[in-house]
Design a protein around this motif. Structure first.
Motif, PDB file in Angstrom:
ATOM      1  N   PRO A 260      42.725  36.422  49.120  1.00 47.22           N
ATOM      2  CA  PRO A 260      42.499  36.842  50.510  1.00 47.22           C
ATOM      3  C   PRO A 260      42.143  35.674  51.434  1.00 47.22           C
TER       4      PRO A 260
ATOM      5  N   VAL B  24      42.873  40.624  57.107  1.00 50.64           N
ATOM      6  CA  VAL B  24      42.915  39.914  55.838  1.00 50.64           C
ATOM      7  C   VAL B  24      44.373  39.755  55.416  1.00 50.64           C
TER       8      VAL B  24
ATOM      9  N   TYR C 216      46.756  38.689  52.247  1.00 56.49           N
ATOM     10  CA  TYR C 216      46.668  38.565  50.790  1.00 56.49           C
ATOM     11  C   TYR C 216      48.068  38.583  50.197  1.00 56.49           C
TER      12      TYR C 216
END
Length: 299
Positions: free
Chosen positions: A110, A76, A78
């Motif tokens: 995200p 992820v 972010y």
């Protein structure tokens, strides 16, 4: 009436690959342990661009009863919100003595990037571009490199390397160039299963016995001649490209020396999929295509 299959929406995904090698390598289980270690440690690694960070978000085993059959997961990306990113409209300045009161597990904006991994060949197939966004292969490479350099990793696993897989077509074009003046194979300590029956365990043992991390083998053409690489040398070059780098100097069309490296040709494979395909099946398909299942020599 047209076949509905051909009316289904499609899109192109872009894939690259990485060769992960951990030492010592006694069984493939070490690679399962490595990814579970990353997940447990909750590494949040800055990408070097803006305030973006990367973290391992999830791991999903194809067979929970046999983790060595492989898994797929996601990183992820972010944004790490900082007070300096905000402005006080009353003063026109960054707020003073103010902090963002956001729980550490809450992340902003995200984006998920999916990958598959099979412990027995320790290759990562990574989705650089999907329906949501894109990411640079170097950002992903540096994510793992930074983890491999942490004291916690070294305490548990000792050492490891990761290399971007290269375009096999481009590697072959270098090795088969008929005007090679010089070629270098820079090999970091491989696992024996990479070289198979070509060099068996000789390279690994040779480096390990001398506590060497890597070695360089170079060939230089005789005066007025070009190199004539033999088949085994070409095989060695293909393997070296996955475990380090191949550099070459050749004579170009203008009869001038030109340098080239496999590092300039990372794997970049576009693949068309139906939008309805699941993430798991998408990754299984592309993994089999880019890294065909083969008998792995046990170590």
């Amino acid at each position: 009436m047209k076949n509905e299959k051909f009316l289904e929406k499609q899109r192109t995904y872009i894939y690259t690959g990485y060769n992960l090698t951990l030492h010592p390598h006694h069984t493939p289980q070490i690679y399962v342990d490595f990814f579970e270690f990353i997940f447990k440690q909750k590494f949040f690694i800055p990408t070097g661009y803006r305030t973006y960070h990367l973290a391992l978000h999830e791991i999903n085993y194809f067979d929970k009863d046999n983790k060595l059959k492989g898994f797929y997961g996601a990183l992820v990306r972010y944004e790490n919100l900082l007070p300096t990113q905000f402005i006080d409209l009353n003063t026109g300045k960054t707020p003073e003595n103010w902090s963002l009161d956001i729980a550490s597990n809450i992340k902003y904006k995200p984006t998920f990037f999916y990958f598959s991994f099979y412990p027995e060949n320790h290759k990562i197939i990574f989705e650089l571009e999907n329906e949501k966004s894109t990411i640079s292969y170097n950002v992903v490479l540096n994510f793992f490199k930074k983890i491999l350099s942490t004291p916690k990793f070294k305490e548990i696993f000792n050492s490891g390397e990761i290399h971007t897989l290269t375009s096999k077509k481009k590697v072959r074009s270098i090795l088969k160039n008929r005007k090679l003046k010089r070629i270098e194979f820079l090999v970091t300590r491989p696992n024996p299963d990479i070289f198979g029956d070509l060099v068996d365990e000789a390279i690994t043992e040779y480096l390990e016995d001398q506590k060497a991390k890597n070695m360089t083998i170079s060939l230089t053409a005789q005066d007025g001649e070009y190199l004539n690489l033999q088949q085994n040398t070409e095989k060695f070059g293909m393997a070296a490209a996955e475990n380090g780098e191949v550099r070459a100097i050749f004579e170009n069309a203008n009869q001038r020396s030109e340098e080239i490296s496999t590092k300039a040709f990372p794997l970049n494979h576009p693949q068309l999929f139906q939008k309805s395909i699941t993430i798991e099946n998408r990754l299984k398909f592309i993994s089999e295509k880019l890294i065909p299942t083969r008998q792995i020599k046990k170590v």
